[in-house]
Structures are given as structure tokens and as C-alpha cells.
Design an enzyme around this catalytic site. Structure first.
Site, short mmCIF file in Angstrom:
data_model
loop_
_atom_site.label_atom_id
_atom_site.label_comp_id
_atom_site.label_asym_id
_atom_site.label_seq_id
_atom_site.Cartn_x
_atom_site.Cartn_y
_atom_site.Cartn_z
N CYS A 124 0.84 -1.20 0.00
CA CYS A 124 0.00 0.00 0.00
C CYS A 124 0.88 1.26 0.00
O CYS A 124 1.75 1.42 0.87
CB CYS A 124 -0.92 -0.03 1.22
SG CYS A 124 -1.57 1.55 1.73
N CYS A 183 0.56 3.34 3.10
CA CYS A 183 1.26 2.69 4.22
C CYS A 183 2.75 2.97 4.16
O CYS A 183 3.40 3.19 5.19
CB CYS A 183 1.01 1.18 4.20
SG CYS A 183 -0.73 0.71 4.31
#
Length: 426
Positions: free
Chosen positions: A24, A27
Site C-alpha cells: 500500500c 502505508c
């Protein structure tokens, strides 16, 4: 954290947890900030919250149980219960500010002896407060909650500069015999590797214990002292006794920092001290409990100031004395000058604000000053009983002091108020 340890770890204290997946992009952007957040917490902050993370590609079951729908997701847990998802900005300052608004709640800070002796715990350059106990001892059980408060206070109060340790004499009989512990509970203050002093007061009195710890920081060790050969007491029936001056003998360390006043001692104390700052409280009041270590810290900071006494009155035991000062709620803090009430303090319960207030009032000697500001709180020096809208102090018809008291629920450190008729204000 992972599927194997999540449930065990999250049930102990407060946890701020990031759920993520490595691929991600958001992230990845958060990763260095999250690491900086963990690294930026000081010792006190780490004792109140743990920064953790869960990789949802490896801990699928944990993420499913916590209903993780997107990444990254940040959730605050308190003793295993989900408090809520963090929805603020994902920068270091915003997240630190969010954590700073949480009421202080330390993790379990009780350290138990696990080694064969104390050598691994005694720091030649530091101090250690050791509690010796037996799990089957009734007095040990009854006083354990006070010991937990001592540990929490020492961990977050910079001036104590000490570690704490607990020794189970049932499991470590040799250690207790070596320390010459004859009864439990016993609390010993070690400076370096030497036994500096033994606590001989009540094990159920937080203020007495904190006073004992505070005063020992000013005491030096005599290298020729043979105290290690003395018998150690401090168990049942050794509660400290008040004398005529409202002072308490605690171990061999002298008088209490916070004077306990009653109908018998108050007039004598007011006659001999120019300034007396009195906290009126009741033992069951939560706001009073939170203020107790702060009040002790204030007394420690003021201990070398001439003509100043920090005192307290237990209104559960001294109803007539509290009626004499027209105490309507708890805690109430009054500053007495030359035996007469000068002011009611209504500012923040932070020790720095309390100390600044006291210094300022002494600087002006209680005269030629109408208000003194502490942060956003305003301290009223003159009486204002006109019940108008100028917010400059006084009492309303319900006897609620409205001159800057912290009656909201904003966790701003202003404390709270418990009325004598049972109402609460946070």
C-alpha cells in the site's frame, strides 16, 4: 504484533496500533512517520501507551477480527477494548498531540524480582525503592493499591529519579533474609548498592510514602554507616503518628512535606507560618486522588522556601474544620496569609501552574493584585459575590465556584470538582 500474540499483548494497557499491508502506497508514506512517533515518546509517554503495528498480509485473522477494511487503519485500544479509530492527520505532530490529550494511564509498571538477588537491579549511580511482601499477608494485599500509585507516580515524576522493585519473600526467602527483612510489607530505599533508609510509616498512606521518597533525595550516604546491619521494620502497626505541629515522623527522614491539619493543630500552624496553602479533600473523591501526587510534588518544590507551608485537611474526618472555611466541594485549595483566607485557587492542577501561582502571590505579598493568570485560567484575589457575568470569581446560588474552575470535559489538566451534595464536575 501478529495472530499469535495480539490478544495477549493488547489486553495489557493502552496500545496505538497501525494495521497495514506492505504494498500500500499510503502505508509506505506512513512508515517513517510511525517509526518517528515511536522513537519520539519519552519514558513517561512510553509508560502510558505502546506504539505497535500489524501486517495484515501475515496476520489475516487478527485483521479480520478487528474489521479492517482499508489501509492503513490506526486504532486505539485500552486494556483489550477498542476505543476507536484515529481519524486525524497522519503527521507526527498531529498524532503526538492526539496521544497527549489522553488521560494519563500507565501500563502495569510493577517490576518483580526474577533473579537470585538484588545485584542486577541496584544501580551504583541511581536509586531503587524496594517493597518486600508476602502474597498471603493481609496488610500486603490491603496496601498493594497504594504501592501501585507510588510506582505510577515515581515513573512519571521527574524529581523522584528512582526505580521501583517488588520482592516476593515467599519465593525469594534468601533475598529477604539477606536484606534483614523481619516483617512484611517492608519498603527500603537503596542509594546505589547501599541501604539508605527504611520506611516506617503507614503503607496505606500515599502522601507519607511519597514524602519519604522525596526527602531521601536530599540525604547522603555515610560510607562508614553500618545501617545494613540494622533490623528492618515497617510492617504491621507502624503507622506514623501526628504530633502537635501537624508533622509526621516517616522513617528517620524527618517531617512530612505536606502537613496534615485538624482542629487541634490548625491554629498553631497558621500562627507560626505566614503562608499556608491548604488542600481540602475527601478520600473517596477521584479528583482529590489525582491531585494527591501533584500536591506532594508542590510541597517538594516549596520545601526550602521560608514562611510557606503546604498542608491538607481531610474533610471526612474534620467536618467542623471544613465548615469553618465554608468548603462546598472537593478538592478546594485556599491560600492563607497571616491566618486569614487570601484566595481560593481555581486554576490548572498542573504542578507548574500551582507553583507559579504561589510564587506570584508571594511576590505581591497578597496585595495590589486583582487577578493572576495561569495559562487560560484566571485566579481571583478579591471577593466577587455579585453573581454577574464578568467571570471574575465568586460563588453562584449553588455554591459552585465559577472563577476559572475546570468544569468541562476537555482533559486540559484543569482538574475537576466534587460537590458536597454528590454532584460531579469534570
Amino acid at each position: 504484533m501478529n495472530d499469535g500474540n495480539f490478544h495477549k499483548l493488547v489486553t495489557d494497557g493502552r496500545h496505538f496500533i497501525k494495521f497495514f499491508v506492505p504494498r500500500c502506497s499510503h502505508c509506505k508514506q506512513l512508515e517513517p512517520i510511525w517509526k518517528n512517533l515511536a522513537d519520539s515518546l519519552d519514558q513517561v509517554e512510553r509508560s502510558a501507551v505502546t506504539i505497535a503495528q500489524v501486517d495484515c498480509t501475515e496476520s489475516i485473522e487478527t485483521c479480520r477480527e478487528n474489521d479492517i477494511k482499508g489501509y492503513p487503519t490506526i486504532i486505539l485500544y485500552d486494556d483489550g477494548s477498542r476505543v476507536g479509530a484515529y481519524t486525524g492527520a497522519r503527521d507526527l505532530i498531529s498524532m503526538k498531540n492526539y496521544l497527549s490529550t489522553l488521560p494519563f494511564k500507565p501500563k502495569n509498571l510493577i517490576v518483580e524480582l526474577t533473579g537470585p538477588d538484588l545485584s542486577g537491579y541496584l544501580d551504583p549511580r541511581g536509586s531503587v525503592i524496594v517493597r518486600f511482601y508476602d502474597p498471603h499477608c493481609p496488610n500486603c494485599k490491603d496496601s498493594f493499591s497504594v504501592w501501585k500509585d507510588v510506582v505510577a507516580t515515581v515513573s512519571r515524576t521527574e524529581s523522584y529519579k528512582a526505580e521501583t522493585l517488588q520482592v516476593n519473600c515467599k519465593e525469594h526467602d534468601d533475598v529477604c533474609k539477606t536484606a534483614n527483612v523481619l516483617q512484611v510489607p517492608t519498603i527500603i530505599f537503596y542509594k546505589g548498592t547501599k541501604k539508605l533508609d527504611i520506611y516506617r510509616g503507614s503503607h496505606k498512606s500515599l502522601s507519607d510514602l511519597l514524602s519519604f521518597i522525596h526527602q531521601l533525595h536530599d540525604k547522603t550516604i555515610d560510607d562508614d554507616d553500618d545501617d545494613d546491619d540494622d533490623d528492618v521494620g515497617g510492617g504491621h502497626g507502624n503507622d506514623a503518628d501526628d504530633d502537635e505541629g501537624g508533622e509526621t515522623r516517616v522513617g528517620v527522614s524527618g517531617n512530612k512535606l505536606v502537613r496534615t491539619l485538624d482542629m487541634r493543630t490548625v491554629d498553631g500552624q497558621l500562627a507560626t507560618s505566614k503562608y499556608v496553602f491548604i488542600k481540602f479533600y475527601v478520600p473517596w473523591c477521584e479528583f482529590c486522588k489525582h491531585l494527591s501526587p501533584t500536591w506532594m510534588e508542590l510541597a517538594f518544590r516549596s520545601r526550602k522556601v521560608k514562611n510557606v507551608v503546604i498542608a491538607e485537611v481531610n474533610c471526612a474526618d474534620q467536618k467542623h474544620l471544613c465548615d469553618r472555611y465554608d468548603i462546598r466541594g472537593y478538592p478546594t485549595m485556599l491560600l492563607i496569609l497571616n491566618g486569614k483566607t487570601l484566595d481560593m485557587y481555581t486554576g490548572s492542577h498542573e504542578v507548574s501552574d500551582l507553583h507559579d501561582y504561589l510564587v506570584m502571590m508571594m511576590k505581591y505579598d497578597g496585595s495590589n493584585i486583582s487577578h493572576y493568570s495561569v495559562g487560560e485560567k484566571r485566579i481571583n484575589v478579591s471577593d466577587d459575590d455579585d453573581n454577574d457575568d464578568d467571570d471574575d470569581g465568586g460563588y453562584d446560588n449553588d455554591y459552585r465556584y465559577f472563577g476559572g474552575s475546570d468544569d468541562d470535559d476537555d482533559d486540559d489538566g484543569g482538574g475537576g470538582y466534587h460537590y458536597r451534595d454528590g454532584r460531579n464536575e469534570l
